[in-house]
Design an enzyme around this catalytic site. Structure first.
Site, PDB file in Angstrom:
ATOM      1  CB  VAL B 118      32.288  31.451  34.690  1.00 29.52           C
ATOM      2  CG1 VAL B 118      30.996  30.910  33.980  1.00 29.52           C
ATOM      3  CG2 VAL B 118      34.283  30.186  34.422  1.00 29.52           C
ATOM      4  CB  VAL B 120      25.537  33.021  32.590  1.00 23.33           C
ATOM      5  CG1 VAL B 120      24.312  32.797  31.739  1.00 23.33           C
ATOM      6  CG2 VAL B 120      26.930  31.953  32.330  1.00 23.33           C
ATOM      7  N   GLY B 128      21.098  26.865  31.301  1.00 25.60           N
ATOM      8  CA  GLY B 128      21.244  25.566  30.265  1.00 25.60           C
ATOM      9  C   GLY B 128      22.230  26.609  29.771  1.00 25.60           C
ATOM     10  N   GLY B 130      24.825  28.612  31.261  1.00 25.00           N
ATOM     11  CA  GLY B 130      26.201  28.609  31.719  1.00 25.00           C
ATOM     12  C   GLY B 130      26.750  27.197  31.902  1.00 25.00           C
ATOM     13  CE  LYS B 131      24.414  20.436  31.581  1.00 20.26           C
ATOM     14  NZ  LYS B 131      23.441  19.268  31.700  1.00 20.26           N
ATOM     15  CG  ASP B 154      33.483  32.653  44.332  1.00 18.33           C
ATOM     16  OD1 ASP B 154      33.700  33.492  44.651  1.00 18.33           O
ATOM     17  OD2 ASP B 154      32.934  33.848  42.828  1.00 18.33           O
ATOM     18  CE1 TYR B 161      31.770  26.328  36.253  1.00 21.76           C
ATOM     19  CE2 TYR B 161      32.026  27.290  38.710  1.00 21.76           C
ATOM     20  CZ  TYR B 161      32.127  27.240  37.332  1.00 21.76           C
ATOM     21  OH  TYR B 161      32.110  28.803  36.683  1.00 21.76           O
TER      22      TYR B 161
END
Lengths: 181, 181
Positions: B118, B120, B128, B130-131, B154, B161
């Protein structure tokens, strides 16, 4: 060593003739005893297979034996088809064989693999079979150049995996789960 | 609502014409503002794609921007090909588009998925994005009937998360890793 090795090799070839994907299990430091056992036709031997063409009812029975909740066989079949690696462990006694262990791994075929559904029949637990199954899986994944092998361990098997070289939360990395509401 | 909805729908169609796998990003509770922004040709808009045909150098540049160590592109290509889901996030400004986010998931196509890589771009973090990327992935996996979505976080992103509904070590389950010596 010569005699036992030759006997073992013959046995290995005989086993392989049943399927291209099977490998016999030789207990560590116990090759001679194993080969000796194989020489006795009524004795059992253990072998591994990576064949996906499993009897799903036999697999369900194995999972029942350790108390797992049942899952739709349609989905189990799909999961097996789409796993990167499927390993089954068998006891052969004469002409009959019995499924005594199972596991599978998902993977991107390049960097990461995740091992799921590790199961060993209770009658065969505490005999090094789970360890042998895991070592077989790790060897197979390593032979495919997968370097990051992961799994999610229930609390009572964390030490089992730790003894196999798995680390929990290395460098603070956390395993996380998302479930539907 | 009629005017904005119609404007938004037009925009959505225009975006989709570039690829069959793209979806625009609409900030939550902000559809009118978003649609307004899109109406301005020099403004940017964000969209998602599940197309795997990515420029690997562009992806490498994105990963460089967050300080990840480089990986062989041959293996990255293989990992993308063998992931169950690949999601990229793009900023479109006029005719040009820029890769600003990425993630992928491995899966058995039935029960479990594991989200990897993941990322960004730093310029788009804390906005917002990444969300939004994660919500898009979860939605896609859920639409494929995957119920167990996992990842390895991490330490500095565990709370990120958690805010998305991921649980760390539920019922004592431990994420474990095996690396070659």
């Amino acid at each position: 060593m010569g005699f036992w090795k030759s006997l073992f090799n013959t046995t290995e070839t005989a086993t392989v003739s049943r399927s291209v994907n099977v490998e016999p299990y030789v207990p560590e430091g116990n090759r001679a005893a194993f080969a000796g056992a194989v020489a006795e036709p009524t004795a059992s031997r253990i072998f591994f297979s990576t064949d996906r063409d499993l009897d799903l009812y036999e697999l369900e029975e194995l999972c029942d034996s350790v108390g797992w909740s049942r899952r739709p066989l349609r989905k189990v079949k799909k999961a097996i088809q789409n796993s990167f690696l499927v390993v089954s462990m068998w006891e052969q006694r004469g002409a009959s064989r019995r499924l005594i262990g199972f596991s599978r791994a998902t993977s991107d075929h390049a960097f990461n693999a995740t091992i799921w559904d590790v199961v060993v029949h209770p009658e065969f637990q505490s005999k090094g079979m789970g360890k042998a199954l895991m070592k077989f899986i790790i060897k197979k994944l390593r032979s495919e150049d997968i370097s990051n092998i992961t799994l999610f361990a229930d609390p009572h098997v964390v030490d089992f995996y730790r003894n196999l070289g798995f680390m929990s939360d290395p460098e603070g990395i956390k395993g996380m789960f998302w479930y539907p509401d």
